[in-house]
Design a protein around this motif. Structure first.
Motif, mmCIF file in Angstrom:
data_model
loop_
_atom_site.group_PDB
_atom_site.id
_atom_site.type_symbol
_atom_site.label_atom_id
_atom_site.label_comp_id
_atom_site.label_asym_id
_atom_site.label_seq_id
_atom_site.Cartn_x
_atom_site.Cartn_y
_atom_site.Cartn_z
ATOM 1 N N SER A 250 -76.496 -12.943 21.803
ATOM 2 C CA SER A 250 -76.737 -13.517 23.118
ATOM 3 C C SER A 250 -76.003 -12.746 24.203
ATOM 4 C CB SER A 250 -76.289 -14.983 23.125
ATOM 5 O OG SER A 250 -76.351 -15.520 24.429
ATOM 6 N N HIS A 251 -74.739 -12.441 23.948
ATOM 7 C CA HIS A 251 -73.941 -11.723 24.939
ATOM 8 C C HIS A 251 -74.551 -10.356 25.242
ATOM 9 C CE1 HIS A 251 -70.411 -10.730 27.271
ATOM 10 N NE2 HIS A 251 -70.199 -9.656 26.537
ATOM 11 N N ALA A 252 -74.964 -9.660 24.200
ATOM 12 C CA ALA A 252 -75.537 -8.323 24.391
ATOM 13 C C ALA A 252 -76.845 -8.397 25.174
ATOM 14 C CB ALA A 252 -75.766 -7.658 23.040
ATOM 15 N N LEU A 253 -77.677 -9.396 24.875
ATOM 16 C CA LEU A 253 -78.961 -9.514 25.562
ATOM 17 C C LEU A 253 -78.757 -9.871 27.031
ATOM 18 C CD1 LEU A 253 -82.023 -9.506 25.540
ATOM 19 C CD2 LEU A 253 -81.965 -11.896 24.762
ATOM 20 N N ILE A 254 -77.854 -10.795 27.311
ATOM 21 C CA ILE A 254 -77.594 -11.174 28.695
ATOM 22 C C ILE A 254 -77.086 -9.979 29.494
ATOM 23 C CG2 ILE A 254 -76.100 -12.566 30.186
ATOM 24 C CD1 ILE A 254 -76.296 -14.791 28.076
ATOM 25 N N ARG A 255 -76.170 -9.216 28.908
ATOM 26 C CA ARG A 255 -75.640 -8.044 29.605
ATOM 27 C C ARG A 255 -76.742 -7.031 29.880
ATOM 28 N NH1 ARG A 255 -70.117 -6.891 29.516
ATOM 29 N NH2 ARG A 255 -70.589 -4.673 29.282
ATOM 30 N N PHE A 256 -77.610 -6.805 28.905
ATOM 31 C CA PHE A 256 -78.700 -5.848 29.098
ATOM 32 C C PHE A 256 -79.636 -6.303 30.212
ATOM 33 C CE2 PHE A 256 -83.238 -5.152 28.185
ATOM 34 C CZ PHE A 256 -83.306 -3.792 28.437
#
Length: 312
Positions: A250-256
Motif C-alpha cells: 500500500s505504501h509503495a503504491l500510494i507513493r508512486f
C-alpha cells in the motif's frame, strides 16, 4: 478554443491553458447576474477543464466570487467548519500565512487560525510538494472552490493545479484495470486537529470529532458525473492505505501514484494578476499552495460551494 455567442455584441470565449487542465474564460461580466445560456456554458467548460480562470484586470469583489461559486451549488464551508459551527463559505489566507474562517470573506474576524508551521499537516506542504484536495476524510467534498487574490506578491505565490483525469489516462491499461477495483482509506492527517484549534471547542471535542469523521473509504478510481471521464482519486497527506494490500504494498503504491499525479504533463501553474478569479473542482483537480513569496505579502480568499461524493 470554443466560443458561445450570447447576442450580437457579446461572446463568451473558452481558451484552454494546457493540454490537460485549465481554461481561461473571457466575455463574462460577473458583476451582474448571469443569464442561463452563459451559466450553462461556464458549467460545461468547468466540467471539461476542471480549472477556470476569469481575468478582468480590475479588483474582483466578494459578490462576484460568490456569484461564480454559486454556479456549482450553494456556497458553504468545508464540512470540517460546518461541524465546528461555522457556516460562512469564505476562508482567508492572510499575509502572515494564517488561515481564518470568517463571516465576511473580505473582512476576517477572530476565529480558528493556522500558523505556517501547521500547514504541513494540512497537506499544504510535505513530501509530495503540497498537492492535495481539501479534507477528503469528510463525508462529502465541495463541488467547487473559488480563489480571489486581495494581495499579490511581486514574486512567487503562484497556485498549482493537477488533473486527476489526465493522470489516470496516462497510466497503462493494465494499471488502470487493476486500480479500478481498489478502494483507499482517507484519514485526518496528524496535526490537523491542532491546526483548527480543536481543543478550544471543549474537553470532548476530539472525541466527538473522531466519532463524526472516522476513516473514510473512497474508490481509487472515480468517474466524472457529467463527462464520464475517469480520474485517479489519490490525495497526498490524506490517503493512508489501500484496502486489501499489505502495508508495504500500500505504501509503495500510494507513493508512486502521488508522485505520478504531480507530473508537469498534468499540471497548470497560475500566476496571479489583479482581479483574477480561479475556480477548480475539488475532486477532479488537486491544488497546491505556494510557499515561495517570502518576505512579501500575499492574501487570497477561498469560497467553496456545492457538495459531491467521489463515486466509481
Amino acid at each position: 478554443m470554443a466560443t458561445v455567442v450570447r447576442d450580437e455584441q457579446t461572446t463568451l470565449t473558452v481558451t484552454p491553458l494546457t493540454g490537460s487542465i485549465g481554461a481561461r474564460i473571457e466575455g463574462v461580466d460577473l458583476s451582474r447576474d448571469l443569464d442561463q445560456e452563459t451559466a450553462d456554458a461556464i458549467r460545461r467548460a468547468f466540467a471539461e477543464h476542471a480549472v477556470l480562470v476569469f481575468r478582468s484586470g480590475r479588483d474582483a469583489t466578494p459578490e462576484e466570487q460568490h456569484r461564480l461559486a454559486a454556479l456549482s451549488g450553494e456556497p458553504q464551508p468545508l464540512q470540517v467548519f460546518q461541524f465546528l459551527g461555522r457556516m460562512q463559505a469564505g476562508i482567508t489566507f492572510d499575509p502572515g500565512s494564517r488561515i481564518v474562517a470568517s463571516d465576511a470573506a473580505s473582512a476576517p474576524k477572530q476565529s480558528a487560525q493556522i500558523k505556517r508551521q501547521d500547514l504541513q499537516s494540512l497537506g499544504i506542504a510535505g513530501e509530495f510538494d503540497g498537492w492535495h484536495s481539501d479534507s477528503s476524510f469528510c463525508h462529502f467534498l465541495p463541488k467547487a472552490a473559488v480563489l480571489r487574490a486581495e494581495v499579490i506578491a511581486p514574486v512567487g505565490g503562484d497556485t498549482g493545479f493537477a488533473s486527476l483525469c489526465a493522470a489516470y489516462e496516462a497510466l497503462s491499461p493494465i494499471m488502470q484495470g487493476w486500480l479500478e477495483d481498489l478502494r483507499a482509506v482517507h484519514i485526518i492527517p496528524e496535526g490537523f486537529k491542532d491546526g483548527i484549534n480543536l481543543a478550544s471547542y471543549g474537553a470532548d471535542a476530539e472525541e466527538r470529532f473522531d466519532a463524526f469523521f472516522p476513516p473514510k473509504e473512497w474508490p481509487l478510481v472515480v468517474r466524472h458525473p457529467e463527462t464520464g471521464r475517469k480520474a485517479l482519486w489519490i490525495n497526498p497527506g490524506y490517503t493512508a492505505h489501500i484496502v486489501g494490500l499489505k502495508r508495504a504494498e500500500s505504501h509503495a503504491l500510494i507513493r508512486f501514484l502521488a508522485r505520478h499525479i504531480s507530473s508537469t504533463s498534468f499540471t497548470y501553474r497560475h500566476h496571479w494578476q489583479k482581479g483574477d478569479l480561479v475556480v477548480w473542482d475539488e475532486v477532479f483537480a488537486l491544488h497546491r499552495a505556494p510557499d515561495d513569496f517570502a518576505p512579501h505579502e500575499r492574501k487570497v480568499v477561498r469560497v467553496t460551494a456545492g457538495r459531491q461524493k467521489p463515486t466509481a
